[in-house]
Design an enzyme around this catalytic site. Structure first.
Site, short mmCIF file in Angstrom:
data_model
loop_
_atom_site.label_atom_id
_atom_site.label_comp_id
_atom_site.label_asym_id
_atom_site.label_seq_id
_atom_site.Cartn_x
_atom_site.Cartn_y
_atom_site.Cartn_z
N GLU A 1 0.81 -1.22 0.00
CA GLU A 1 0.00 0.00 0.00
C GLU A 1 0.84 1.28 0.00
O GLU A 1 0.71 2.13 0.89
CB GLU A 1 -0.97 -0.01 1.19
CG GLU A 1 -2.00 -1.14 1.11
CD GLU A 1 -3.07 -1.09 2.20
OE1 GLU A 1 -2.91 -0.30 3.14
OE2 GLU A 1 -4.05 -1.84 2.09
N GLU B 1 -5.53 -8.51 -0.91
CA GLU B 1 -6.37 -8.23 0.25
C GLU B 1 -7.80 -7.94 -0.21
O GLU B 1 -8.02 -7.13 -1.11
CB GLU B 1 -5.84 -7.03 1.05
CG GLU B 1 -4.49 -7.27 1.72
CD GLU B 1 -4.09 -6.12 2.64
OE1 GLU B 1 -5.00 -5.38 3.10
OE2 GLU B 1 -2.88 -5.98 2.90
#
Length: 358
Positions: free
Chosen positions: A215, A317
């Site tokens: 991220e 995810e």
């Protein structure tokens, strides 16, 4: 789902082939014989977060006040060191994930785990940081358990030195905006951590992927990010982890995937084999998601499949959590989540490299 039912439910789509390029500007990769990943994240083990490591965080919340709850591993470790209680972290690492968890994952019909790792677990903390490490013996255990049970492992450098963002998932929460700058990310030390991982686990049959960060902030200039990715893939390969063994995973977090692919293709000109992009699909964070109805959330999940057909990717995810408005309506909560989960799984079967539930 029960363990008995889940094996059939999580069966891969027959048309999914690991490493197949699906767009002109996509990373190249040889076709792999192993199945795409269908797994879960081992969150909160080797990089602590308040969600998956909730009990440990709650036990040490400052003054016991919710408003001052600890937000990341950095702040938790500051408290543990002040209390001379670092042994609690060691106890957590010993017990949070065990071989029994790997056995359950296998019985559920899944074939892989994604292992989020803070760089300090690999190299030890940088000077002045409160982290505890190195602790590669726990990664060793995970890889050994996976090999014994026939599972694949995606090693994920989840927290880079300096932070790939100012948010808690990289180890240190640095908000409000302005406390962290993208130039704080220490790219050379990140590459060193990747080299150590690649050298240590090259040739291990269970290790079929390595993620170069997690991220990264949208504030990191895209050309700088892709330059790091280029160097990261080279570092992994030069350390002996070949394209035949492992996919190198490149996050496209909060950026249009086609823009990342275009920059990557222009920069590397097809230089690297067996790489894929990394996508996180959450439908519960932020005002826009919380305004969506259940029907709108289902349509968004179906839209993801179009993106996944265009580029080699893993959905590393995703969750079954719904936004606020989507939780309203006549259906029971269990019915909504079953429908939402099935819709997501149908979409994510289009991911060339599979998916991991968080």
């Amino acid at each position: 789902f029960s363990e008995q039912d889940s094996s059939q439910f999580f069966a891969p789509a027959a048309s999914t082939i690991r490493g197949a390029g699906r767009a002109l500007m996509a990373p190249r990769g040889p076709t792999q014989q192993r199945e795409p990943w269908r797994g879960v994240n081992l969150g909160g083990w080797l990089l602590l977060e308040p969600g998956p490591s909730a009990a440990l965080f709650r036990r040490h919340a400052r003054d016991g006040a919710e408003a001052k709850a600890l937000l990341c591993e950095w702040s938790l470790m500051e408290v543990l060191r002040k209390k001379d209680a670092v042994h609690e972290l060691r106890e957590h690492r010993e017990t949070h994930i065990t071989r029994r968890d790997f056995e359950k994952i296998k019985r559920c019909g899944l074939n892989a785990v994604r292992l989020p790792i803070g760089y300090w677990v690999v190299l030890g903390p940088c000077a002045g940081e409160p982290y505890e490490g190195p602790a590669l013996e726990y990664v060793d255990r995970a890889v050994a358990w996976a090999e014994e049970l026939g599972l694949q492992v995606l090693l994920d450098l989840h927290g880079c030195p300096g932070g790939e963002s100012g948010d808690a998932p990289c180890g240190r929460h640095q908000r409000p905006v302005g406390k962290w700058h993208w130039s704080d990310w220490n790219f050379p030390t990140s590459l060193r951590a990747l080299r150590v991982l690649a050298e240590r686990y090259k040739g291990r049959p269970a290790v079929t992927g390595i993620g170069v960060c997690n991220e990264p902030s949208p504030n990191v200039p895209l050309d700088k990010l892709c330059h790091y990715y280029d160097r990261a893939v080279a570092a992994v390969r030069d350390a002996g982890m070949s394209a035949d063994q492992a996919t190198v995973v490149l996050p496209a977090f909060q950026r249009p995937l086609h823009e990342v692919a275009q920059m990557w293709d222009g920069m590397t000109q097809g230089l690297h084999d067996n790489v894929c992009f990394d996508l996180h699909y959450y439908h519960c964070f932020g005002e826009a998601w919380n305004r969506m109805t259940l029907a709108q959330s289902l349509r968004e999940a179906e839209y993801h499949s179009q993106e996944l057909r265009r580029f080699p990717a893993v959905v590393s995810e995703w969750s079954n959590a719904l936004g606020g408005v989507a939780q309203l309506g006549p259906l029971e909560d269990s019915q909504k989540r079953a429908l939402f989960g099935a819709t997501q799984l149908a979409a994510y079967k289009n991911a060339s490299h599979g998916w991991f539930f968080w």
